[in-house]
Design a protein around this motif. Structure first.
Motif, PDB file in Angstrom:
ATOM      1  N   THR A  73     -25.255   0.718  16.413  1.00 15.87           N
ATOM      2  CA  THR A  73     -26.497   0.832  16.834  1.00 15.87           C
ATOM      3  C   THR A  73     -27.048   2.493  16.573  1.00 15.87           C
ATOM      4  OG1 THR A  73     -26.232   1.457  18.865  1.00 15.87           O
ATOM      5  CG2 THR A  73     -26.887  -0.949  18.471  1.00 15.87           C
ATOM      6  N   MET A  74     -26.091   3.169  16.236  1.00 14.04           N
ATOM      7  CA  MET A  74     -26.358   4.733  15.818  1.00 14.04           C
ATOM      8  C   MET A  74     -25.159   4.939  14.926  1.00 14.04           C
ATOM      9  SD  MET A  74     -27.343   8.173  17.891  1.00 14.04           S
ATOM     10  CE  MET A  74     -25.832   7.975  19.202  1.00 14.04           C
ATOM     11  N   ALA A  75     -25.656   5.420  13.636  1.00 12.58           N
ATOM     12  CA  ALA A  75     -24.742   5.911  12.500  1.00 12.58           C
ATOM     13  C   ALA A  75     -24.928   7.048  12.168  1.00 12.58           C
ATOM     14  CB  ALA A  75     -24.950   4.523  11.455  1.00 12.58           C
ATOM     15  N   MET A  76     -23.959   7.610  11.201  1.00 12.89           N
ATOM     16  CA  MET A  76     -24.089   8.960  10.537  1.00 12.89           C
ATOM     17  C   MET A  76     -23.815   8.639   8.940  1.00 12.89           C
ATOM     18  SD  MET A  76     -21.374  10.647   9.997  1.00 12.89           S
ATOM     19  CE  MET A  76     -21.792  12.480   9.947  1.00 12.89           C
ATOM     20  N   ASP A  77     -24.066   9.383   8.218  1.00 13.17           N
ATOM     21  CA  ASP A  77     -23.775   9.636   6.574  1.00 13.17           C
ATOM     22  C   ASP A  77     -23.604  11.035   6.366  1.00 13.17           C
ATOM     23  OD1 ASP A  77     -22.727   8.798   4.349  1.00 13.17           O
ATOM     24  OD2 ASP A  77     -24.964   8.822   3.297  1.00 13.17           O
ATOM     25  N   HIS A  78     -22.405  11.580   6.019  1.00  7.70           N
ATOM     26  CA  HIS A  78     -21.778  12.551   5.546  1.00  7.70           C
ATOM     27  C   HIS A  78     -22.126  12.486   3.984  1.00  7.70           C
ATOM     28  CE1 HIS A  78     -18.856  16.166   5.362  1.00  7.70           C
ATOM     29  NE2 HIS A  78     -20.104  16.585   5.043  1.00  7.70           N
ATOM     30  N   HIS A  79     -23.212  12.861   3.410  1.00 12.57           N
ATOM     31  CA  HIS A  79     -23.339  13.116   1.877  1.00 12.57           C
ATOM     32  C   HIS A  79     -23.351  14.516   1.437  1.00 12.57           C
ATOM     33  CE1 HIS A  79     -24.252  10.863  -1.784  1.00 12.57           C
ATOM     34  NE2 HIS A  79     -25.050  11.999  -1.943  1.00 12.57           N
ATOM     35  N   TYR A  80     -22.417  14.545   0.368  1.00 12.16           N
ATOM     36  CA  TYR A  80     -22.026  16.003  -0.021  1.00 12.16           C
ATOM     37  C   TYR A  80     -22.168  15.843  -1.473  1.00 12.16           C
ATOM     38  CZ  TYR A  80     -17.648  13.648   0.031  1.00 12.16           C
ATOM     39  OH  TYR A  80     -16.689  12.760  -0.114  1.00 12.16           O
ATOM     40  N   VAL A  81     -22.263  14.951  -2.474  1.00 14.77           N
ATOM     41  CA  VAL A  81     -22.460  14.611  -3.977  1.00 14.77           C
ATOM     42  C   VAL A  81     -23.657  14.523  -4.067  1.00 14.77           C
ATOM     43  CG1 VAL A  81     -21.233  13.657  -5.696  1.00 14.77           C
ATOM     44  CG2 VAL A  81     -20.107  13.655  -3.744  1.00 14.77           C
ATOM     45  N   PHE A  82     -24.248  15.835  -4.812  1.00 14.37           N
ATOM     46  CA  PHE A  82     -25.415  15.673  -5.420  1.00 14.37           C
ATOM     47  C   PHE A  82     -25.287  16.093  -6.970  1.00 14.37           C
ATOM     48  CE2 PHE A  82     -26.076  16.417  -0.845  1.00 14.37           C
ATOM     49  CZ  PHE A  82     -27.220  15.472  -0.494  1.00 14.37           C
ATOM     50  N   PRO A  83     -25.421  15.256  -7.890  1.00 10.94           N
ATOM     51  CA  PRO A  83     -25.145  15.577  -9.271  1.00 10.94           C
ATOM     52  C   PRO A  83     -26.742  15.918  -9.660  1.00 10.94           C
ATOM     53  CG  PRO A  83     -24.088  13.541  -9.036  1.00 10.94           C
ATOM     54  CD  PRO A  83     -24.686  13.910  -7.424  1.00 10.94           C
ATOM     55  N   ARG A  84     -26.514  16.954 -10.693  1.00 10.16           N
ATOM     56  CA  ARG A  84     -28.179  17.146 -11.149  1.00 10.16           C
ATOM     57  C   ARG A  84     -28.830  16.372 -11.665  1.00 10.16           C
ATOM     58  NH1 ARG A  84     -24.285  20.752 -12.986  1.00 10.16           N
ATOM     59  NH2 ARG A  84     -24.189  23.080 -11.735  1.00 10.16           N
ATOM     60  N   GLY A  85     -29.932  16.218 -11.260  1.00  4.99           N
ATOM     61  CA  GLY A  85     -31.054  15.085 -11.866  1.00  4.99           C
ATOM     62  C   GLY A  85     -30.760  13.751 -11.149  1.00  4.99           C
ATOM     63  N   SER A  86     -30.097  13.665 -10.293  1.00  2.11           N
ATOM     64  CA  SER A  86     -29.722  12.453  -9.423  1.00  2.11           C
ATOM     65  C   SER A  86     -30.809  11.712  -8.621  1.00  2.11           C
ATOM     66  CB  SER A  86     -28.556  12.491  -8.505  1.00  2.11           C
ATOM     67  OG  SER A  86     -28.680  13.331  -7.704  1.00  2.11           O
ATOM     68  N   GLY A  87     -31.933  12.600  -8.618  1.00  2.00           N
ATOM     69  CA  GLY A  87     -33.097  12.012  -7.693  1.00  2.00           C
ATOM     70  C   GLY A  87     -32.927  12.533  -6.219  1.00  2.00           C
ATOM     71  N   ASP A  88     -33.768  11.707  -5.182  1.00  2.00           N
ATOM     72  CA  ASP A  88     -33.982  12.126  -3.907  1.00  2.00           C
ATOM     73  C   ASP A  88     -32.914  11.112  -3.099  1.00  2.00           C
ATOM     74  OD1 ASP A  88     -34.436  12.714  -1.463  1.00  2.00           O
ATOM     75  OD2 ASP A  88     -36.471  11.723  -1.101  1.00  2.00           O
ATOM     76  N   LEU A  89     -31.594  11.609  -3.178  1.00  2.00           N
ATOM     77  CA  LEU A  89     -30.614  10.982  -2.469  1.00  2.00           C
ATOM     78  C   LEU A  89     -30.582  10.856  -1.015  1.00  2.00           C
ATOM     79  CD1 LEU A  89     -27.313  11.911  -4.640  1.00  2.00           C
ATOM     80  CD2 LEU A  89     -29.209  10.596  -5.062  1.00  2.00           C
ATOM     81  N   SER A  90     -31.030  12.039  -0.509  1.00  5.48           N
ATOM     82  CA  SER A  90     -31.123  12.047   1.203  1.00  5.48           C
ATOM     83  C   SER A  90     -32.363  10.993   1.501  1.00  5.48           C
ATOM     84  CB  SER A  90     -31.498  13.410   1.606  1.00  5.48           C
ATOM     85  OG  SER A  90     -30.483  14.457   1.346  1.00  5.48           O
ATOM     86  N   GLY A  91     -33.378  11.116   0.741  1.00  9.85           N
ATOM     87  CA  GLY A  91     -34.491  10.421   1.004  1.00  9.85           C
ATOM     88  C   GLY A  91     -34.227   8.804   1.014  1.00  9.85           C
ATOM     89  N   ALA A  92     -33.166   8.476  -0.113  1.00 11.21           N
ATOM     90  CA  ALA A  92     -32.676   7.072  -0.341  1.00 11.21           C
ATOM     91  C   ALA A  92     -31.786   6.705   0.837  1.00 11.21           C
ATOM     92  CB  ALA A  92     -31.979   7.157  -1.557  1.00 11.21           C
ATOM     93  N   ILE A  93     -30.957   7.592   1.277  1.00  6.43           N
ATOM     94  CA  ILE A  93     -30.213   7.158   2.422  1.00  6.43           C
ATOM     95  C   ILE A  93     -31.037   6.889   3.825  1.00  6.43           C
ATOM     96  CG2 ILE A  93     -28.164   7.930   3.730  1.00  6.43           C
ATOM     97  CD1 ILE A  93     -27.432   9.490   1.248  1.00  6.43           C
ATOM     98  N   ILE A  94     -31.891   7.942   4.199  1.00  2.00           N
ATOM     99  CA  ILE A  94     -32.720   7.654   5.393  1.00  2.00           C
ATOM    100  C   ILE A  94     -33.484   6.681   5.257  1.00  2.00           C
ATOM    101  CG2 ILE A  94     -34.506   8.636   6.506  1.00  2.00           C
ATOM    102  CD1 ILE A  94     -33.364  11.546   5.819  1.00  2.00           C
ATOM    103  N   GLY A  95     -34.066   6.227   4.017  1.00  2.00           N
ATOM    104  CA  GLY A  95     -34.887   5.089   3.831  1.00  2.00           C
ATOM    105  C   GLY A  95     -34.084   3.682   4.078  1.00  2.00           C
ATOM    106  N   ALA A  96     -33.094   3.884   3.646  1.00  2.00           N
ATOM    107  CA  ALA A  96     -32.002   2.675   3.879  1.00  2.00           C
ATOM    108  C   ALA A  96     -31.807   2.415   5.473  1.00  2.00           C
ATOM    109  CB  ALA A  96     -30.786   2.385   3.158  1.00  2.00           C
ATOM    110  N   ALA A  97     -31.657   3.490   6.046  1.00  2.00           N
ATOM    111  CA  ALA A  97     -31.463   3.344   7.619  1.00  2.00           C
ATOM    112  C   ALA A  97     -32.735   2.851   8.369  1.00  2.00           C
ATOM    113  CB  ALA A  97     -30.981   4.826   8.206  1.00  2.00           C
TER     114      ALA A  97
END
Length: 459
Positions: free
Chosen positions: A123-147
């Protein structure tokens, strides 16, 4: 749901995981809005008003929802690779592929990771995301949107790397950020997404990746940034003997001493793995209140070793459970980690006295909430706490002959989830997710895994 609308759950065993480990062999819970209003033995009180729903939970065990304290969602689309490697060799093998992820891939991978956890009682999760290639878009927003779509309570540990191969680190040079770029992006993510309220569904932590992929300055300034913004700190620590050797060679000290020298011990910090810790390291974590995310399956998959969980708990160190990334724990499930934590730790020096079933359940619930800094709000079933809970079916062939339901849950096969509630809202029914399409997610993750493999093969 209006605050005065109630859900009544009756005729179930309850493990509250409160400070006294209160349990009821046959009890009830009343949920009002997003809170646990009351619970206790026997049926619910007569005369309750505004009851929207009654659940006859005969044959079930109700527990707090499981809390995952360490994960890397993007790895869902690189499962099954480098299966016979230790940590450093595994990272070297996979970093070039990971460095080619983009927003579409990350969204699909996050959906897959979250779906697998949620349908298994998280019921409560976390994600440690640390790979941000140049030009890859809004990765943080994508993860939060999925949650948000899945319906789980969530912490994004906004990671970063700035020590690449040219600096003596492991990531390829094109896979890292600059020091200033990483700090600025992390601060922006906190400002955009962090919610400090009691019933927050989304929070953000500052999370430089590891000693072998991050500069000393990024660690030091990252800690200062987190404390200025009032958010938690997360990283990997003491995972392997190779990491211990790396820290001694590069910094002249072991990982724990190095972390302390950079401001990375404290009751606002939790670290993943913490396998190779001596008595002095454990004392430092206990003295400072630093938490640990124990990842037994990943530690075994990568041959990292057996963490000293009984010693950490005895010293008073907060310990929760973590799935870790699904490229080193292909099942992606946390409920299996209850069993694996107990079994793996019994292979250590404490043998059969290492952990028992209730200690394992506490690691996966209240311990995880402690580690994520949310034990006031969730992690146990108590009046006034958030209504994050799971109904496990215990009367099927897999468990019916085990008299004690907590023992059945931890020692037995993975138990079916009849219902899972987050913030008073049901997100799972009879093992299926209610708010996202599992079959569509499966197709999407397969397509994105194949797409990433093609791109990586092109170099």
């Amino acid at each position: 749901m209006a605050a005065d609308r109630r859900i009544v759950i009756e005729n179930c065993a309850i493990a509250t995981v409160d400070a006294e480990d209160t349990e009821h062999a046959n009890g009830h819970l009343v949920l009002a809005g997003n809170r646990v209003e009351s619970l206790g033995p026997g049926p619910a009180p007569e005369g309750l008003e505004n009851v929207e729903r009654r659940i006859d939970a005969t044959g079930h065990l109700v527990t707090p929802g499981l809390v995952n304290t360490h994960h890397h969602f993007y790895q869902w689309i690189t499962r099954g690779l480098a299966t016979d490697h230790n940590l450093f060799d595994w990272l070297v093998a996979l970093y070039p592929t990971w460095a080619r992820i983009d927003e579409e891939m990350v969204r699909a991978a996050a959906e897959g990771s979250l779906a697998m956890m949620a349908r298994g009682g998280v019921t409560m999760a976390m994600d440690h995301h640390y790979v941000f290639p140049r030009g890859s878009g809004d990765l943080s927003g994508a993860i939060i949107g999925a949650a948000r779509a899945t319906g789980v309570r969530f912490t994004l540990a906004r990671g970063s790397m700035d020590r690449s191969e040219k600096d003596g680190g492991l990531p390829p040079d094109f896979a890292v950020e600059t020091l200033d770029g990483a700090l600025a992006a992390t601060e922006e993510t906190v400002h955009r997404h962090h919610d400090a309220s009691f019933d927050a569904m989304t929070q953000v932590a500052v999370a430089p990746c590891s000693p072998f992929s991050v500069s000393t300055e990024l660690l030091r300034q990252g800690a200062e940034l987190a404390r200025r913004l009032g958010v938690r700190l997360h990283t990997h620590g003491s995972e392997t003997v190779e990491e211990e050797k790396f820290c001694h060679e590069l910094f002249g000290m072991g990982p724990t001493d190095y972390f302390e020298s950079t401001g990375w011990l404290g009751d606002d910090v939790w670290m993943a793995h913490c396998v190779h810790m001596n008595d002095s390291d454990i004392e430092a974590f206990a003295r400072t209140g630093t938490g640990v995310a124990h990842c037994p399956s990943s530690n075994a998959r990568l041959a990292a070793g057996i963490a000293r969980v009984p010693d950490l708990l005895k010293a008073g160190v907060p310990v929760g459970l973590g799935v870790d990334g699904t490229a080193s724990n292909e099942s992606g499930e946390l409920h299996t980690e209850l069993r694996n934590a107990l079994l793996v730790n019994r292979l250590g020096p404490h043998r059969e006295a290492a952990l028992n079933a209730r200690q394992a359940l506490r690691l996966g619930t209240f311990g995880g909430a402690q580690v994520l800094g949310r034990s006031r709000e969730t992690g146990s079933l108590e009046p006034g706490k958030l209504a994050d809970l799971v109904l496990w079916r215990m009367d099927t062939l897999a468990h019916a002959s085990i008299a004690d339901p907590v023992t059945a849950l931890v020692f037995g096969a993975a138990a079916p989830v009849t219902a899972s509630f987050v913030n008073g809202r049901q997100i799972v029914e009879d093992g299926r997710l209610l708010h996202v399409d599992e079959d569509a997610i499966a197709r999407s993750t397969r397509a994105q895994a194949q797409r990433l493999a093609r791109i990586a093969a092109q170099g």
